[in-house]
Design an enzyme around this catalytic site. Structure first.
Site, PDB file in Angstrom:
ATOM      1  N   GLY A  55      -3.075   1.350   4.552  1.00 45.74           N
ATOM      2  CA  GLY A  55      -3.469  -0.053   4.558  1.00 45.74           C
ATOM      3  C   GLY A  55      -2.551  -0.913   5.396  1.00 45.74           C
ATOM      4  O   GLY A  55      -2.983  -1.600   6.327  1.00 45.74           O
ATOM      5  N   GLY A  56      -1.262  -0.897   5.087  1.00 45.68           N
ATOM      6  CA  GLY A  56      -0.302  -1.700   5.830  1.00 45.68           C
ATOM      7  C   GLY A  56       0.038  -1.129   7.185  1.00 45.68           C
ATOM      8  O   GLY A  56       0.330  -1.871   8.125  1.00 45.68           O
ATOM      9  N   HIS A  57       0.021   0.187   7.300  1.00 48.64           N
ATOM     10  CA  HIS A  57       0.399   0.861   8.540  1.00 48.64           C
ATOM     11  C   HIS A  57      -0.435   0.364   9.726  1.00 48.64           C
ATOM     12  O   HIS A  57       0.099  -0.012  10.783  1.00 48.64           O
ATOM     13  CB  HIS A  57       0.218   2.366   8.349  1.00 48.64           C
ATOM     14  CG  HIS A  57       0.578   3.214   9.519  1.00 48.64           C
ATOM     15  ND1 HIS A  57       1.742   3.051  10.242  1.00 48.64           N
ATOM     16  CD2 HIS A  57      -0.080   4.262  10.107  1.00 48.64           C
ATOM     17  CE1 HIS A  57       1.796   3.954  11.215  1.00 48.64           C
ATOM     18  NE2 HIS A  57       0.698   4.687  11.152  1.00 48.64           N
ATOM     19  N   ASP A 102       7.497  -1.192   4.276  1.00 49.38           N
ATOM     20  CA  ASP A 102       7.988  -2.347   5.018  1.00 49.38           C
ATOM     21  C   ASP A 102       9.507  -2.259   5.125  1.00 49.38           C
ATOM     22  O   ASP A 102      10.207  -2.133   4.116  1.00 49.38           O
ATOM     23  CB  ASP A 102       7.586  -3.644   4.323  1.00 49.38           C
ATOM     24  CG  ASP A 102       7.898  -4.878   5.156  1.00 49.38           C
ATOM     25  OD1 ASP A 102       6.966  -5.470   5.698  1.00 49.38           O
ATOM     26  OD2 ASP A 102       9.102  -5.232   5.273  1.00 49.38           O
ATOM     27  N   SER A 120       0.835  -1.203   0.000  1.00 50.98           N
ATOM     28  CA  SER A 120       0.000   0.000   0.000  1.00 50.98           C
ATOM     29  C   SER A 120       0.867   1.248   0.000  1.00 50.98           C
ATOM     30  O   SER A 120       0.563   2.222  -0.684  1.00 50.98           O
ATOM     31  CB  SER A 120      -0.950   0.005   1.200  1.00 50.98           C
ATOM     32  OG  SER A 120      -0.250  -0.107   2.419  1.00 50.98           O
ATOM     33  N   GLY A 123       1.609   4.165   3.798  1.00 51.83           N
ATOM     34  CA  GLY A 123       0.342   3.692   3.262  1.00 51.83           C
ATOM     35  C   GLY A 123      -0.555   3.249   4.409  1.00 51.83           C
ATOM     36  O   GLY A 123      -0.145   2.435   5.243  1.00 51.83           O
ATOM     37  N   TYR A 136       8.442  -2.263  12.556  1.00 51.07           N
ATOM     38  CA  TYR A 136       9.876  -2.082  12.345  1.00 51.07           C
ATOM     39  C   TYR A 136      10.457  -3.454  12.005  1.00 51.07           C
ATOM     40  O   TYR A 136      11.290  -3.997  12.721  1.00 51.07           O
ATOM     41  CB  TYR A 136      10.561  -1.508  13.585  1.00 51.07           C
ATOM     42  CG  TYR A 136      10.125  -0.116  13.960  1.00 51.07           C
ATOM     43  CD1 TYR A 136       9.534   0.740  13.041  1.00 51.07           C
ATOM     44  CD2 TYR A 136      10.298   0.358  15.270  1.00 51.07           C
ATOM     45  CE1 TYR A 136       9.136   2.013  13.393  1.00 51.07           C
ATOM     46  CE2 TYR A 136       9.906   1.644  15.623  1.00 51.07           C
ATOM     47  CZ  TYR A 136       9.314   2.453  14.686  1.00 51.07           C
ATOM     48  OH  TYR A 136       8.921   3.722  15.044  1.00 51.07           O
ATOM     49  N   TYR A 195       1.471   3.763  15.484  1.00 53.44           N
ATOM     50  CA  TYR A 195       1.595   4.702  16.590  1.00 53.44           C
ATOM     51  C   TYR A 195       1.958   6.084  16.063  1.00 53.44           C
ATOM     52  O   TYR A 195       2.506   6.238  14.977  1.00 53.44           O
ATOM     53  CB  TYR A 195       2.651   4.238  17.599  1.00 53.44           C
ATOM     54  CG  TYR A 195       4.055   4.544  17.163  1.00 53.44           C
ATOM     55  CD1 TYR A 195       4.639   5.778  17.483  1.00 53.44           C
ATOM     56  CD2 TYR A 195       4.794   3.650  16.412  1.00 53.44           C
ATOM     57  CE1 TYR A 195       5.920   6.088  17.055  1.00 53.44           C
ATOM     58  CE2 TYR A 195       6.074   3.957  15.979  1.00 53.44           C
ATOM     59  CZ  TYR A 195       6.628   5.177  16.312  1.00 53.44           C
ATOM     60  OH  TYR A 195       7.885   5.489  15.885  1.00 53.44           O
TER      61      TYR A 195
END
Length: 532
Positions: free
Chosen positions: A179-181, A110, A106, A177, A473, A187
Site C-alpha cells: 500500500g505505502g510502497h 516509513d 501498511s 507493505g 527514503y 523501484y
C-alpha cells in the site's frame, strides 16, 4: 512558593488522572462512533488501547525503525486494525467527526516512522492495515488486485503460484507493505526494464476524506496521478492497487561479485558509473558498499559488492558483460541461473536454500535503529571523490551505501508521467544508511552526525538545484511541516527535492481533494488554497 512532597505527588496524580481520563475519553468516543458508522460489526480484537497487554507487540510488529519506538516518543492512543473496507471508512468518518489525528500504516517501513509515530501532533490514533492483505491474480488479464496490507513478498509469491513467466517490478525488500510502497514510486531490480511499481498501476481503491471509497474513475485522473508516487498519507487511505503484471523469462540469472579496495574497487566502481545506465535493459547491477574486515590481520576495508539480476540465461549475460563491463571480471561460476521468484529471495538476502514460501511470512530480515538519506547522481564521481568517501565510511561502525542504476525504461518515461520525477539524466541513485543497536541518545547523536557529515561531503558530486531525494527514503532533515497548515514556500523546501516540478501540481490536487488537510504528517503535501 515552596511545595511539600505530598502536594507535588498530588499534583502529579491529578495530571496523570487527567491524561488517563482524556485517553479513555478518546478511546470510548472513537469506539462508540465506529459502532455507529460501520456497515459491519467491529470485533473487539480490532481495537488495541495503550492499556492492553498486547499494545506494544502490535505497535512494534511491523515498525522497522527502532528510533521511533523509544519510550520517550508519543505513542498512539489506540491501534485500530480494520477487518474490511467499511471499517476503514468508519475510522475516517469518526476521526474527522471527533477531531482526532489519524496515522495509518501498511508495512511500517516509513524511514522516519511517520506511519506509527508523530513528532508534531498528539494525541493520535493509528490505523493498521495488516489484515487487509487479499491478493487476486488474473493471469488472463495480466493484472492483480492487491490489498494495501499485503507485503511485496506476498504479491510476488501469489503471482508465481499462477505463472512462472509473470512478475511485478517493485521493491527489493520483501516485507514492504504494498500500500505505502507504491505511493512513493516503488523501484526494484526490474526498474530498468519496466520502470517503477507506480508506473505499472492500472487502478486503485482509496478511502477519501469524506469516508467514501473511490476507484480510478470516481476519483478522476488528477487524484489517480497524485497517489502513484506523490508520497503516502496525503490524498486518502489506499485500500488496494490493481497492478499490471509484466513478462519474465523462465530462467533468469543472478550474481554477486565483491571487490575490496585492495582489489582495485575504486577504479572498477568508477567504470561502473560510466556504464551502469547504458547496459542492456535486461540487466540491473546495483552496488552494495559496506565496511568489512579482510586479510590475515582482519583490517577494516571497504567492500563494493556488485549484486545483479539479468532477465535471461548465463550465456547471454556473459556476452553482455564481456562487451559492456569486462572490468568486473564476471565468470560463469559467479552466475546462478534460477527462476524469477527465487531471484527475489536472492536479491532480498535470504540464504540460498530458502523456499519461496518464506515470502508469505511478511517478516523483515532487519530491525534496528537507523538513519538514511538519498541522492541522485548525474555525473560520475571521480576517483579522488571516492577515496574521500572511503575515508569517511571507515570512520563509522556500520555504514551502508546502495547505488542503484538508472537508464533503460527509467529514462524513457516523462518526469511528469507520475509525481516521481527522477528519470532521464540520472546515472544512479544513492541510499546512505547508518544503523546501530545501542538505545541511548549519545549513540543516536554520534551516528546521526556521521551520516549528515557524509551527506554534506557528497554535495560536491550531485546536482543542487534542487538536491533531489527519494520520498520513500523519508528524511526529515530536509524539512518538516508545522502542526498547523504549512505555507507553500515552507513545504517547497523539501517538496522540490522529492518531486521537483511536480510538487506544485501535487499541492493543487491536495487542495482540491483534502482542503482542510485532514490527511497530514510531517512531510505530507500541504493544502494551500490561497497560494496554490
Amino acid at each position: 512558593m515552596a511545595f511539600s512532597s505530598t502536594s507535588i505527588l498530588l499534583l502529579v496524580l491529578v495530571l496523570l488522572s487527567d491524561l488517563w481520563a482524556t485517553s479513555t475519553s478518546i478511546q470510548e468516543n472513537f469506539i462508540h462512533c465506529l459502532d455507529h458508522n460501520s456497515e459491519d460489526v467491529i470485533p473487539i480484537s480490532a481495537v488495541c488501547a495503550q492499556n492492553n497487554f498486547s499494545f506494544t507487540s502490535v505497535l512494534n510488529s511491523t515498525a522497522q525503525n527502532l528510533r521511533y519506538l523509544m519510550p520517550s516518543l508519543p505513542k498512539p492512543q489506540l491501534i485500530f486494525t480494520p477487518f474490511n473496507e467499511s471499517h476503514v471508512q468508519a475510522a475516517v468518518v469518526c476521526a474527522k467527526k471527533l477531531g482526532i489525528h489519524l496515522r495509518f500504516r501498511s508495512g511500517g517501513h516509513d524511514y522516519e516512522g511517520l506511519s506509527y509515530a508523530s513528532e508534531i501532533e498528539t494525541p493520535f490514533i493509528m490505523l493498521d492495515l495488516a489484515r487487509l492483505r487479499t491478493i487476486n491474480v488474473d493471469i488472463d488479464d495480466t493484472s492483480a488486485w492487491v490489498q494495501a496490507g499485503a507485503t511485496v513478498g506476498e504479491v510476488y509469491y501469489r503471482i508465481s503460484e499462477k505463472s512462472t513467466t509473470h512478475g511485478f517490478p517493485a521493491g527489493l525488500c520483501s516485507s514492504l507493505g504494498i500500500g505505502g510502497h507504491i505511493t512513493g514510486g516503488a523501484y526494484g531490480s526490474m526498474m530498468r526494464k519496466y520502470g517503477l511499481g507506480a508506473d505499472n498501476v492500472l487502478d486503485a481503491r482509496i478511502v477519501d476524506v469524506n469516508g467514501k471509497i473511490l476507484d480510478r474513475a470516481a476519483m478522476g485522473e488528477d487524484h489517480f496521478w497524485a497517489i502513484r508516487g506523490g508520497g503516502g498519507a496525503s490524498f486518502g487511505i489506499i485500500l488496494a492497487w490493481k497492478i499490471k503484471l509484466v513478462p519474465v523469462p523462465e530462467t533468469v540469472t543472478v550474481f554477486t561479485v565483491p571487490k575490496i579496495l585492495e582489489q582495485g574497487a575504486t577504479k572498477i566502481l568508477y567504470r561502473w558509473q560510466q556504464v551502469a545506465d547504458k547496459l542492456d535493459d535486461d540487466l540491473f547491477i546495483r552496488v552494495i558498499i559496506q565496511v568489512t574486515k579482510a586479510g590475515q590481520k582482519g583490517e577494516r576495508t571497504v567492500t563494493t559488492a556488485y549484486n545483479a539480476l539479468f532477465l535471461g540465461d548465463a550465456e547471454r549475460l556473459l556476452q553482455v558483460m564481456n562487451q559492456s563491463f569486462p572490468e568486473l571480471g564476471l565468470t560463469r561460476k559467479d552466475c546462478i541461473e534460477t527462476s524469477w521468484i527465487k531471484s527475489v529471495l536472492y536479491i532480498a538476502g535470504f540464504p540460498s536454500e530458502t523456499p519461496p514460501e518464506v515470502l508469505l511470512d511478511g517478516k523483515s530480515l532487519f530491525k534496528n535503529y537507523f538513519k538514511a538519506k538519498s541522492d541522485f547522481v548525474q555525473q560520475p564521481i571521480p576517483e579522488t571523490g571516492l577515496e574521500g568517501l572511503w575515508k569517511r565510511l571507515l570512520e563509522e561502525d556500520s555504514p551502508l551505501m546502495i547505488w542503484n542504476p538508472y537508464g533503460g525504461m527509467m529514462a524513457n518515461i516523462s518526469e511528469s508521467a507520475i509525481p516521481f520525477p527522477h528519470r532521464k539524466g540520472n546515472l544512479f541513485k544513492i541510499q546512505y544508511v547508518t544503523s546501530w543497536y545501542e538505545r541511548n541518545q549519545d549513540a543516536t547523536t554520534k551516528h546521526m552526525d556521521w551520516i549528515r557529515e557524509v551527506y554534506d561531503y557528497m554535495g560536491a558530486y550531485v546536482p543542487t538545484s534542487p538536491r533531489a531525494a527519494y520520498v520513500n527514503y523519508r528524511d526529515l532533515d530536509l524539512g518538516m511541516n508545522n502542526k498547523s497548515n504549512t505555507s507553500l514556500a515552507e513545504a517547497s523546501v523539501w517538496g522540490a527535492k522529492y518531486f521537483k516540478g511536480n510538487f506544485h501540481r501535487l499541492v493543487k490536487v491536495k487542495s482540491k481533494v483534502d482542503p482542510d488537510n485532514f490527511f497530514r504528517h510531517e512531510q505530507s503535501i500541504p493544502a494551500v488554497l490561497d497560494e496554490a
